[in-house]
Motif scaffolding. Structure first.
Motif, PDB file in Angstrom:
ATOM      1  N   ARG A  25       0.828  -1.051  -0.128  1.00 34.38           N
ATOM      2  CA  ARG A  25       0.003  -0.103  -0.115  1.00 34.38           C
ATOM      3  C   ARG A  25       0.987   1.299   0.101  1.00 34.38           C
ATOM      4  N   ILE A  26       0.365   2.077  -0.627  1.00 31.99           N
ATOM      5  CA  ILE A  26       1.161   3.634  -0.597  1.00 31.99           C
ATOM      6  C   ILE A  26       0.674   4.161   0.488  1.00 31.99           C
ATOM      7  N   ALA A  27       1.312   5.324   0.731  1.00 36.83           N
ATOM      8  CA  ALA A  27       0.951   6.328   1.976  1.00 36.83           C
ATOM      9  C   ALA A  27      -0.477   6.913   1.595  1.00 36.83           C
ATOM     10  N   VAL A  28      -0.790   7.200   2.797  1.00 33.20           N
ATOM     11  CA  VAL A  28      -1.974   8.164   2.906  1.00 33.20           C
ATOM     12  C   VAL A  28      -1.487   9.694   3.058  1.00 33.20           C
ATOM     13  N   CYS A  29      -2.119  10.716   2.875  1.00 32.48           N
ATOM     14  CA  CYS A  29      -1.664  12.065   3.120  1.00 32.48           C
ATOM     15  C   CYS A  29      -2.330  12.778   4.388  1.00 32.48           C
ATOM     16  N   ASP A  30      -1.767  12.951   5.524  1.00 34.25           N
ATOM     17  CA  ASP A  30      -2.407  13.333   6.506  1.00 34.25           C
ATOM     18  C   ASP A  30      -1.931  14.939   6.624  1.00 34.25           C
ATOM     19  N   PRO A  31      -2.654  15.775   7.239  1.00 39.04           N
ATOM     20  CA  PRO A  31      -2.478  16.929   7.499  1.00 39.04           C
ATOM     21  C   PRO A  31      -1.247  17.358   8.316  1.00 39.04           C
ATOM     22  N   ILE A  32      -0.242  18.301   7.878  1.00 37.30           N
ATOM     23  CA  ILE A  32       0.836  18.622   8.720  1.00 37.30           C
ATOM     24  C   ILE A  32       0.623  19.431   9.907  1.00 37.30           C
TER      25      ILE A  32
END
Length: 290
Positions: free
Chosen positions: A131-138
């Protein structure tokens, strides 16, 4: 030799030549799956499969008939895993393509970070693997507090791009940036300091303050100098009290001097000088030619 013996030998040779088939040759990216011993007798069937990472199209089975294999209809095309799917707050990097062996990764929009970092997916024999990464808020935690000052707004955490403003108490002055911005999980630049600014009374030889702020001299107080008679200012006449409790470069008052005069048909009465001070004088008389 009898006729029957000749006929028997001939039939045996014909059977070997026209009935058995040699090991068949497949196409590119194919493997022969069989336990047959070659040459194979008439009527034998064998099957070709595709190598891992390749997709089969058409029949892979061929049949031995009269010493020849039937036409191989199968072709093996490299697997294409196609689209991985959408990534919220980012996109998929397909720079290596979508065929067997390609690797993809998530690229996040500004203000978002991949979790877990550097994770990738691989186009394998069964499609996209891993699985590729998910994009979480910085997010940033609250910045450091400072002595004799404070920042606002005060929150448990801050999103990428959010700004905090520092303010000093009373007579204290900010030394550094008043605003900090949440970037890659930390606020930048470094928090400022709150300092008391107090400059001593400035002095200039052969001159004096003619206008400007009165003591005490605090941050950005300014004064203007004038020189005594016979002196001229060298540098900026106005100076300011800086954040380091020091004045910006103070000028000098230098003595006004004149070069010896040069007047046609006149000469200096007495001993001539090269340099004359302000208010110095010389008396000239007409030099008459004979």
């Amino acid at each position: 030799m009898s006729v029957y013996l000749v006929l028997f030998v001939f039939l045996g040779i014909a059977s070997t030549v026209y009935g058995d088939c040699p090991r068949p040759t497949g196409k590119e990216h194919m493997q022969l799956i069989t336990d047959v011993t070659f040459p194979a007798p008439d009527g034998t069937q064998v099957t070709f499969t595709c190598e891992p990472g390749y997709m089969a199209k058409g029949s892979g089975t061929v049949t031995c008939s009269n010493g020849q294999w039937s036409i191989l209809r199968r072709i093996c095309e490299i697997r294409n895993c196609g689209s991985y799917g959408e990534v919220d707050n980012g996109h998929v990097d397909y720079s290596e393509g979508t065929e067997f062996g390609a690797t993809i990764r998530a690229v996040c929009n500004d203000g978002y970070t991949p979790v877990p970092k550097d994770s990738t997916a691989y186009c394998g024999v069964n499609g996209w693997e891993d699985r590729i990464a998910v994009c979480d808020p910085i997010l940033c935690y609250a910045p450091n507090e400072i002595a004799n000052g404070y920042f606002s707004p005060v929150n448990p955490s801050y999103h990428y791009g959010e700004v905090v403003q520092y303010t000093c108490n009373g007579k204290y002055v900010l030394n550094g940036s008043a605003t900090l911005t949440c970037t890659n999980e930390v606020f930048t630049p470094e928090p400022p300091n709150c300092v008391l600014v107090n400059c001593n009374a400035p002095k200039v030889n052969n001159g004096a303050i003619v206008s400007g702020s009165r003591p005490p001299y605090t941050y950005q107080s300014s004064v203007t100098f004038g020189c005594n008679t016979g002196y001229k200012i060298n540098g900026s006449s106005t100076v300011s009290c800086t954040i380091n409790s020091e004045w910006s470069q103070i000028p000098n008052c230098t003595e006004i001097q004149c070069n010896a005069p040069k007047i046609p048909n006149l000469e200096v009465d007495g001993k001539a000088k090269d340099i004359y001070k302000f208010y110095g004088n010389c008396v000239a008389e007409v030099h008459r030619g004979i």
